[in-house]
Design an enzyme around this catalytic site. Structure first.
Site, PDB file in Angstrom:
ATOM      1  N   GLY A  42       0.830  -1.142   0.040  1.00 54.89           N
ATOM      2  CA  GLY A  42       0.117   0.082   0.008  1.00 54.89           C
ATOM      3  C   GLY A  42       0.809   1.295  -0.024  1.00 54.89           C
ATOM      4  N   LYS A  43       0.546   1.964  -0.969  1.00 53.96           N
ATOM      5  CA  LYS A  43       1.709   3.247  -0.987  1.00 53.96           C
ATOM      6  C   LYS A  43       1.771   4.010   0.272  1.00 53.96           C
ATOM      7  CE  LYS A  43       0.803   3.534  -6.019  1.00 53.96           C
ATOM      8  NZ  LYS A  43       1.691   2.739  -6.302  1.00 53.96           N
ATOM      9  N   ALA A  45       1.245   3.092   3.354  1.00 54.16           N
ATOM     10  CA  ALA A  45       1.750   2.351   4.487  1.00 54.16           C
ATOM     11  C   ALA A  45       3.123   2.011   4.236  1.00 54.16           C
ATOM     12  CB  ALA A  45       1.213   0.956   4.652  1.00 54.16           C
ATOM     13  N   GLU A 143      -4.128   6.877  -3.333  1.00 55.72           N
ATOM     14  CA  GLU A 143      -5.212   5.689  -3.147  1.00 55.72           C
ATOM     15  C   GLU A 143      -6.096   5.467  -2.501  1.00 55.72           C
ATOM     16  OE1 GLU A 143      -1.855   1.717  -4.807  1.00 55.72           O
ATOM     17  OE2 GLU A 143      -1.923   2.348  -2.527  1.00 55.72           O
ATOM     18  N   LYS A 229      17.204   6.677 -14.703  1.00 54.93           N
ATOM     19  CA  LYS A 229      17.738   8.044 -15.273  1.00 54.93           C
ATOM     20  C   LYS A 229      17.914   9.042 -13.948  1.00 54.93           C
ATOM     21  CE  LYS A 229      16.310   7.290 -20.133  1.00 54.93           C
ATOM     22  NZ  LYS A 229      14.830   7.186 -20.506  1.00 54.93           N
ATOM     23  N   ASP A 251      13.331  -6.218  -8.025  1.00 53.34           N
ATOM     24  CA  ASP A 251      12.119  -5.824  -7.967  1.00 53.34           C
ATOM     25  C   ASP A 251      11.740  -4.249  -7.652  1.00 53.34           C
ATOM     26  OD1 ASP A 251       9.160  -5.452  -7.396  1.00 53.34           O
ATOM     27  OD2 ASP A 251       9.202  -7.072  -5.525  1.00 53.34           O
ATOM     28  N   THR A 253       8.900  -2.725  -7.245  1.00 52.87           N
ATOM     29  CA  THR A 253       7.950  -2.435  -6.305  1.00 52.87           C
ATOM     30  C   THR A 253       8.262  -1.341  -5.013  1.00 52.87           C
ATOM     31  OG1 THR A 253       6.930  -4.265  -6.941  1.00 52.87           O
ATOM     32  CG2 THR A 253       5.790  -3.178  -5.324  1.00 52.87           C
ATOM     33  N   ALA A 255       9.657   1.253  -5.019  1.00 54.90           N
ATOM     34  CA  ALA A 255      11.037   2.066  -5.067  1.00 54.90           C
ATOM     35  C   ALA A 255      10.402   3.606  -4.865  1.00 54.90           C
ATOM     36  CB  ALA A 255      11.730   1.873  -6.135  1.00 54.90           C
ATOM     37  N   ASP A 257       7.824   4.777  -3.313  1.00 61.51           N
ATOM     38  CA  ASP A 257       7.380   5.023  -1.832  1.00 61.51           C
ATOM     39  C   ASP A 257       8.664   4.957  -0.981  1.00 61.51           C
ATOM     40  OD1 ASP A 257       4.978   4.571  -2.745  1.00 61.51           O
ATOM     41  OD2 ASP A 257       4.881   2.472  -2.517  1.00 61.51           O
ATOM     42  N   SER A 296      11.256  -4.726   1.457  1.00 59.52           N
ATOM     43  CA  SER A 296      12.339  -4.613   0.939  1.00 59.52           C
ATOM     44  C   SER A 296      13.213  -3.172   1.478  1.00 59.52           C
ATOM     45  CB  SER A 296      12.241  -4.505  -0.799  1.00 59.52           C
ATOM     46  OG  SER A 296      11.514  -3.067  -0.863  1.00 59.52           O
TER      47      SER A 296
END
Ligand code: RIB
Length: 305
Positions: A42-43, A45, A143, A229, A251, A253, A255, A257, A296
């Site tokens: 969840g962005k 959290a 979200e 970039k 991954d 996902t 990054a 956030d 992560s």
């Protein structure tokens, strides 16, 4: 005792179900993937956890369902030393869930079933008024209902709090003018900046044009994140260019956030924007080397510049 400046994050909490595969399936295609993981996401959290893990003093406001995913998510946030007193529980909706596919380059596709996130209301934010008054920075994404984001941004602006918006997922409708007027720092990725500016970004020059078009809508500082970039930001009349740290992506996902949470920590510690962006780039570069969203995210010791 020296009290750190408080960061409030308002946003979504999801449980992420992730499958890693060689490539992302096309419409109508079934493919056999590899490993499966379930982890907290969840962005909202994610940004709260990123900030807390890097040493920020964080309050997180969200809504979860009255179910195992919801209670588990709140318990995890609590373990991260995040203030969870303003998290509310929806009786009629399940907690948010995201289905994520990750390919061999670390790129992903994400579909979110918002559930309780979609009913985080202005009243819920109103209950956190006292905490909002103490905040140095307010960090939000898209979200949750845009009316709630707008309400919180306006309240924070009145309090003199720095309002940061990560316009993700990319808005399908024009963002309300009163929201844009209340935002101090916008952190879009390329897709989001293209949508907000109406300009295709395929070069440094077009990136600058897009940023210019966004600042013309009333937002003083824009930080455009461009993955490998790096980052191009516009702040106090100057452009700032920060290259990405080169890493092997497993991954990507969350990054973005991780970047947002880390930047809030840097600003809450009094770092200037350029140093803050470098710190945030480093944090997100660590997160992409590992699978998952919250699982992560790095701790402070990993961010050596
Ligand atoms: O930004 C990554 C996040 O987007 C995932 O954790 C998923 O839950 C979605 O909200």
């Amino acid at each position: 005792m020296d009290t750190k400046k408080r960061i409030i994050v308002i946003g979504s909490s999801n449980t992420d179900m992730v499958i890693k595969a060689d490539y992302l399936p096309k419409p109508g295609e079934t493919i056999l993937g590899g490993s499966f993981i379930m982890n907290h996401g969840g962005k909202g959290a994610n940004q709260a956890v990123a900030a807390a893990r890097l040493g920020g003093d964080v309050t997180f406001i969200c809504k979860v369902g009255n179910d195992l995913f919801g209670s588990d998510a709140v318990e995890m946030l609590h373990k991260e030393a995040i203030e969870t007193a303003y998290i509310s529980v929806a009786d009629q909706q399940p907690s948010g869930v995201a289905l994520i596919n990750v390919d061999s380059n670390g790129e992903n596709t994400i579909v979110v079933a918002s559930g309780a996130n979609s009913s985080l209301s202005m009243e819920d934010i109103g209950k956190a008024e006292a905490a909002m008054e103490q905040a140095y920075i307010l960090m939000m994404q898209l979200e949750i209902p845009v009316e709630t984001v707008t309400y919180a941004a306006k309240a924070a602006k009145r309090n003199g709090t720095i309002v940061v918006l990560n316009p993700a997922p990319a808005p399908v409708e024009k963002l309300p003018e009163e929201l844009l007027k209340s935002v101090d720092i916008l952190i879009p990725n390329v897709t989001e900046a293209e949508i907000l500016s109406g300009i295709t970004i395929d070069s440094d020059e077009s990136a600058r044009k897009a940023i210019h078009a966004i600042t013309a809508q009333g937002i003083p500082t824009v930080i455009l994140t461009m993955g490998a970039k790096g980052v191009l930001a516009f702040h106090e009349g100057n452009y700032i260019r920060v290259p990405a740290f080169k890493v092997e992506a497993t991954d990507t996902t969350a990054a973005g956030d991780t970047f947002c949470g880390a930047l809030c920590v840097a600003l809450s510690e009094g770092q200037n924007l350029e140093d803050g962006i470098r710190f945030a780039c480093k944090a997100s570069s660590v997160s992409v080397t590992r699978m998952g969203a919250q699982q992560s995210m790095p701790v402070r010791e990993e961010i050596r510049l």
